[in-house]
Design an enzyme around this catalytic site. Structure first.
Site, PDB file in Angstrom:
ATOM      1  N   LYS A   1     -39.417 -70.158 -64.770  1.00 36.71           N
ATOM      2  CA  LYS A   1     -40.533 -69.649 -65.559  1.00 36.71           C
ATOM      3  C   LYS A   1     -40.117 -69.483 -67.010  1.00 36.71           C
ATOM      4  CE  LYS A   1     -41.941 -65.611 -66.656  1.00 36.71           C
ATOM      5  NZ  LYS A   1     -42.375 -65.908 -68.039  1.00 36.71           N
TER       6      LYS A   1
ATOM      7  N   GLY B   1     -32.706 -62.458 -70.864  1.00 34.81           N
ATOM      8  CA  GLY B   1     -33.732 -61.717 -71.591  1.00 34.81           C
ATOM      9  C   GLY B   1     -33.228 -60.323 -71.902  1.00 34.81           C
ATOM     10  N   SER B   2     -34.153 -59.385 -71.963  1.00 29.84           N
ATOM     11  CA  SER B   2     -33.789 -58.038 -72.387  1.00 29.84           C
ATOM     12  C   SER B   2     -33.053 -57.288 -71.280  1.00 29.84           C
ATOM     13  CB  SER B   2     -35.054 -57.269 -72.783  1.00 29.84           C
ATOM     14  OG  SER B   2     -35.920 -57.177 -71.675  1.00 29.84           O
ATOM     15  N   THR B   3     -32.243 -56.329 -71.683  1.00 33.59           N
ATOM     16  CA  THR B   3     -31.541 -55.486 -70.718  1.00 33.59           C
ATOM     17  C   THR B   3     -32.543 -54.685 -69.883  1.00 33.59           C
ATOM     18  OG1 THR B   3     -29.517 -55.397 -72.020  1.00 33.59           O
ATOM     19  CG2 THR B   3     -29.904 -53.556 -70.534  1.00 33.59           C
TER      20      THR B   3
ATOM     21  N   VAL C   1     -35.547 -55.567 -68.801  1.00 29.56           N
ATOM     22  CA  VAL C   1     -36.075 -56.372 -67.702  1.00 29.56           C
ATOM     23  C   VAL C   1     -34.961 -56.742 -66.713  1.00 29.56           C
ATOM     24  CG1 VAL C   1     -37.206 -58.541 -67.078  1.00 29.56           C
ATOM     25  CG2 VAL C   1     -38.056 -57.212 -69.009  1.00 29.56           C
ATOM     26  N   GLY C   2     -33.770 -56.995 -67.229  1.00 31.49           N
ATOM     27  CA  GLY C   2     -32.649 -57.285 -66.341  1.00 31.49           C
ATOM     28  C   GLY C   2     -32.437 -56.163 -65.333  1.00 31.49           C
TER      29      GLY C   2
ATOM     30  N   GLU D   1     -28.098 -62.381 -67.994  1.00 30.68           N
ATOM     31  CA  GLU D   1     -27.611 -62.648 -69.351  1.00 30.68           C
ATOM     32  C   GLU D   1     -28.497 -61.811 -70.250  1.00 30.68           C
ATOM     33  OE1 GLU D   1     -24.761 -64.087 -70.435  1.00 30.68           O
ATOM     34  OE2 GLU D   1     -25.335 -65.871 -69.325  1.00 30.68           O
TER      35      GLU D   1
ATOM     36  N   CYS E   1     -29.120 -63.509 -78.710  1.00 32.36           N
ATOM     37  CA  CYS E   1     -28.558 -62.402 -77.926  1.00 32.36           C
ATOM     38  C   CYS E   1     -27.132 -62.097 -78.349  1.00 32.36           C
ATOM     39  CB  CYS E   1     -28.649 -62.707 -76.435  1.00 32.36           C
ATOM     40  SG  CYS E   1     -28.015 -64.324 -76.017  1.00 32.36           S
TER      41      CYS E   1
ATOM     42  N   GLU F   1     -30.599 -53.206 -80.259  1.00 31.30           N
ATOM     43  CA  GLU F   1     -30.710 -54.604 -80.640  1.00 31.30           C
ATOM     44  C   GLU F   1     -31.953 -54.753 -81.523  1.00 31.30           C
ATOM     45  OE1 GLU F   1     -31.424 -57.062 -77.179  1.00 31.30           O
ATOM     46  OE2 GLU F   1     -30.059 -58.589 -77.921  1.00 31.30           O
TER      47      GLU F   1
END
Ligand code: NAD
Ligand code: MN
Length: 818
Positions: free
Chosen positions: A183, A235-237, A239-240, A257, A291, A388
């Site tokens: 996606k 992506g972002s931490t 969402v991770g 990542e 990133c 960030e």
């Protein structure tokens, strides 16, 4: 100097958009499908505000259809010989190259990044990634014997490098024989569709690559789909962490990542001109939407004034504007929302006392632009120094000594990358060793290549992309393929399984005996005369195991003990009932034992050999305990003890042999792939083969320099007591191994939630795994479920897989040659 405009033509892309009616859907089973009744996501050019097209927002059914297609394609794709899969990947790489100009323009229009970067970096690196991984497919059987694909991979990528991130995800997955559903980010969906066309043109079998468009909800459906075996996310931490929690206990493999706040360290002896250019590439490249951006400048005090002055001069020469113009350095921010986010953080930086230096001159009247710049005078604790920004704004701080630079560099919850500038190799490499980051560039920045691993420490995620280490993220050992998240197998199961392993273990034990004849009498004696054990009677009920923390036997914090039952239900002893406080004390002890990680590998090996000797000297006690506590037969008990001794020697041997690599990358660098210890690891041990499994988890972890807090099986904890007596006599420094007995699940939960613990291995039921993995989302620790396996088996119970999970790879790029 004034330049005239020099825009790249976008005629091809406009034609392509028109040909598709400016409306796009998914790519499923080799066909483009645009289902009706789905919400439409507008696709915008952030530099102009122009609507380029719409894509559908994928529903749960769309995801399901794509996952089914990937599953259907998996069998044939995974059975193709590696060299045939390689041909497909080569074909994709060649098609990317052939269409590189088109792809560069498309990417620039969708994302806003300068054409110079898409043309020179995004697209060539994407092609390079497919070439490199075509190679891995070709040599897979040779290089990864006994390993195979995982199945269907669900992959979710961000908007900052749309095609490149797609390549990083799809190329290794396919090379290993997996099929994928990917996606793209809803802000940048187009290059993935162009890639889907390439898959068609290149004749990739239908269903091997599927693209589903959509937003975060679509992404969540994909990650959560029960037909997905592996989730890979960039992506972002935030969402991770959500994904880690969402799929906890599912048995799916996961690589993350995530974000970063990477230090860019300029020492007083650095080549300042080169370092200034470095900053350009570190934070103003790709509008800072990177990133691994060097977003925290750490500058040595003596040169700070001069350095900032040169930086301001260089800043003024940057050209901000039309991304399609070939002389543009800084393009548009990807969306209005992202621009607002950056502006909000910049305002916060000003409010918190920072001084902002920005390029002079106006911005384009339309589109989402921001003037690049950097802050000085910000406190290390300021929001802009911690969060960030993901925009072209750096923060800057000064330091006096290299020690202080390292402290500042590591003063972040992230650990993705670091850039170190010094002409003194001692200073540079000393810092490289001490920064907590997965990628370190010496006198360079933002170097990326398929031949080097990329990925983070700490809250920047886990797993690597690129190189050999990246391939393992998409492979499983054949014995691992069986679902293994069930409850730690009981003693019986372990005893049954033992039968199969006996032959191999015998042969090995004899070998080990020969090897250590010179110095270790007891081991040789044991191996030579296994029948020499005394008769095994059940022990008396007078044994009380305390906890073992910082090299001392300590009473459990709550003062409670529990009765340990033998095979016939009789009480065989008492074990300490550890609680949260005990775990915290143990972690603290482990944290303080950093000297072990710093110790030279051969010295660690020496300690482990000594441990093996002392274990051998106590072999009768251990065998007797296995009979009395675990109900093992005398033969099986001896077998297990012998295997544990042998395993100890195996990891002693590996302590100075499981070393890193020098990767071959596209530039003149030696790229060292260093194996570094995580630091503090948590180990939650299974019940099966209680002595051997304890040894099988503790030894690889400490051999690689970790310090551990181990929770022995609650049902069979008394081996731990015998084991700490062995530790006591073996020169294992205090705090390197800590043992806390008690209720496994709740202690595991505490370990999983502890911020100081960086990696966790655990056995338990699916429910226990879910609990542990959810709790581990806090600091995004690397988790490894070591479910039921045959501990006596040499493939399953020991080996490089254990060592690999005991280290994180740090890739250090060092200039080499002219
Ligand atoms: P994001 O993490 O929300 O989005 C990344 C991808 O994840 C997108 O494809 C998105 O659709 C998808 N996604 C969102 N929620 C999901 C969920 N619950 N489950 C599965 N997939 C989900 O990032 P963003 O909102 O686009 O950007 C926000 C911030 O994240 C940025 O400002 C930046 O700080 C950071 N970021 C980091 C990277 C990176 O490369 N590390 C990339 C993009 C953004
Ligand atoms: Mn866009």
């Amino acid at each position: 100097m004034e330049y005239g405009p020099s825009p790249e033509s976008n005629a091809d892309v406009v034609q392509w958009l028109d040909r598709h009616g400016r409306r796009f859907g998914h790519f499923i089973e080799g066909r483009f499908v645009t289902p009706d009744g789905r919400p439409a996501i507008p696709v915008r050019n952030p530099a102009t505000g122009e609507d380029l097209a719409t894509v559908v927002c994928g529903s749960a059914e769309d995801v399901d259809q794509a996952v089914r297609a990937a599953r259907k394609a998996f069998g044939a794709w995974s059975r193709l010989p590696g060299h045939e899969r390689a041909l497909h990947l080569y074909a994709i790489a060649r098609h990317i190259q052939k269409r590189s100009r088109f792809l560069a323009v498309l990417e620039t229009m969708d994302n806003g990044k300068p054409i110079r970067e898409t043309r020179d970096l995004d697209i060539p690196l994407a092609a390079r990634h497919f070439y490199h991984h075509a190679g891995w497919a070709a040599v897979l059987e040779d290089e990864f014997p006994g390993y195979g694909p995982l199945g269907v991979c669900g992959q979710v990528i961000p908007w900052n490098f749309p095609l490149l991130m797609l390549a990083w995800k799809i190329a290794p997955a396919l090379a290993a024989g997996n099929t994928v559903v990917l996606k793209p980010a809803d802000l940048t969906p187009l290059s993935a569709l162009a890639f889907a066309e390439i898959c068609q043109e290149a004749g990739l079998p239908a269903g091997v690559v599927n693209i589903v468009q959509g937003d975060g909800g679509t992404g969540a459906w994909l990650c959560g789909h029960s037909g997905v075996d592996k989730v890979a996310f960039t992506g972002s931490t935030r969402v991770g962490r959500l994904i880690r929690e969402q799929i906890a206990g599912s048995g799916k493999r996961l690589s993350l990542e995530l974000g970063g706040k990477s230090p860019f360290i300029v020492c007083e002896d650095a080549d300042l001109d080169a370092a200034v250019e470095g900053v350009v590439d570190a934070i103003w490249f790709n509008q800072g939407e990177v990133c691994c951006a060097g977003s925290r400048l750490l500058v040595q005090e003596g040169i700070a004034g001069r350095f900032y002055q040169r930086l301001r001069q260089r800043l003024d020469t940057l050209r901000v504007g039309d991304p399609l113009d070939k002389s543009t350095d800084v393009g548009a921010i990807v969306s209005a929302a992202q621009l607002q986010r950056i502006q909000g953080l910049v305002q916060q930086g000003l409010d918190e006392g920072g001084v902002l230096w920005q390029k002079a001159g106006p911005l384009p009247a339309q589109g989402h632009f921001i003037t690049p710049g950097f802050f000085t005078g910000t406190d290390a604790s300021a929001t802009v120094c911690q969060e960030e920004i993901f925009g072209p704004i750096a923060v800057s701080m000064t330091f006096r000594t290299p020690d202080e630079a390292v402290l500042l560099a590591n003063n972040t919850r992230y650990g993705l990358a670091a850039s170190i500038w010094s002409e003194n190799i001692n200073v540079a490499l000393d810092m490289a060793a001490r920064v907590k980051a997965g990628v370190v560039w010496v006198n360079a920045t933002n170097l990326l290549d398929a031949g080097a691993g990329f990925g983070g420490y700490r809250e920047s995620g886990f797993g690597r992309e690129g190189a050999r280490e990246g391939m393992y993220e998409y492979l499983a050992a054949s014995w691992e393929a069986a679902p293994d998240v069930g409850a730690g197998a009981g003693v019986d199961a372990g005893a049954d399984a033992a039968g199969a392993g006996v032959g191999a273990t015998d042969a090995g034990a004899a070998g080990a005996g020969a090897e250590i004849e010179a110095g270790a009498g007891p081991v040789a004696a044991l191996c030579a005369a296994p029948a020499g054990l005394a008769p095994m009677a059940g022990p008396a009920v007078d044994r009380t195991a305390k906890l073992y923390i910082h090299g001392r036997q300590v009473r459990p914090d709550g003062g409670h003990y529990y009765s340990v039952l033998g095979p016939q239900g009789q009480v065989v002893g008492q074990a300490g009932l550890g609680n949260r406080k005990d775990i915290r004390n143990a972690v603290e002890a482990a944290a303080k034992a950093g000297g072990w990680s710093a110790m030279a590998a051969p010295a660690r090996a020496q300690v482990l050999y000594f441990l093996g000797e002392n274990l051998a000297a106590r072999s009768e006690d251990f065998a007797r305990r296995l009979v009395g506590d675990a109900g093992a037969s005398p033969d099986r008990a001896r077998e297990e003890v012998r295997a544990a001794i042998r395993r100890t020697f195996y990891y002693a041997a590996q302590a100075d042999k499981f070393d890193g690599a020098v990767h071959a990358t596209h530039s003149r660098h030696v790229t060292l792939a260093m194996h570094e210890a995580y630091g503090v690891m948590g180990l939650v041990c299974p019940q099966a083969a209680p002595l051997l499994s304890l040894v099988s988890l503790i030894l690889p972890a400490i051999a690689m320099g970790n310090r551990v807090v181990a929770v022995p099986s609650a049902a069979l904890p008394l081996f731990a007591m015998d084991f700490y007596q062995v530790l006591d006599t073996s020169d294992v420094p205090p705090g390197v191994v800590n043992l806390v007995t008690g209720d496994g699940a709740s202690l595991a939960g505490t370990l999983a939630g502890h911020a100081e613990v960086s990696a966790l291995w655990y056995a338990g039921s699916a429910a226990d795994c879910a609990l542990v993995e959810r709790a581990a989302a806090g600091n995004l620790k690397a988790c490894w479920a070591v479910g039921s396996r045959d501990w006596l088996d040499l493939q399953q119970g020991q080996g490089r897989a254990y060592l690999r999970h005991a280290v994180q790879v740090k890739n250090i790029w060092i200039p080499y040659g002219a």
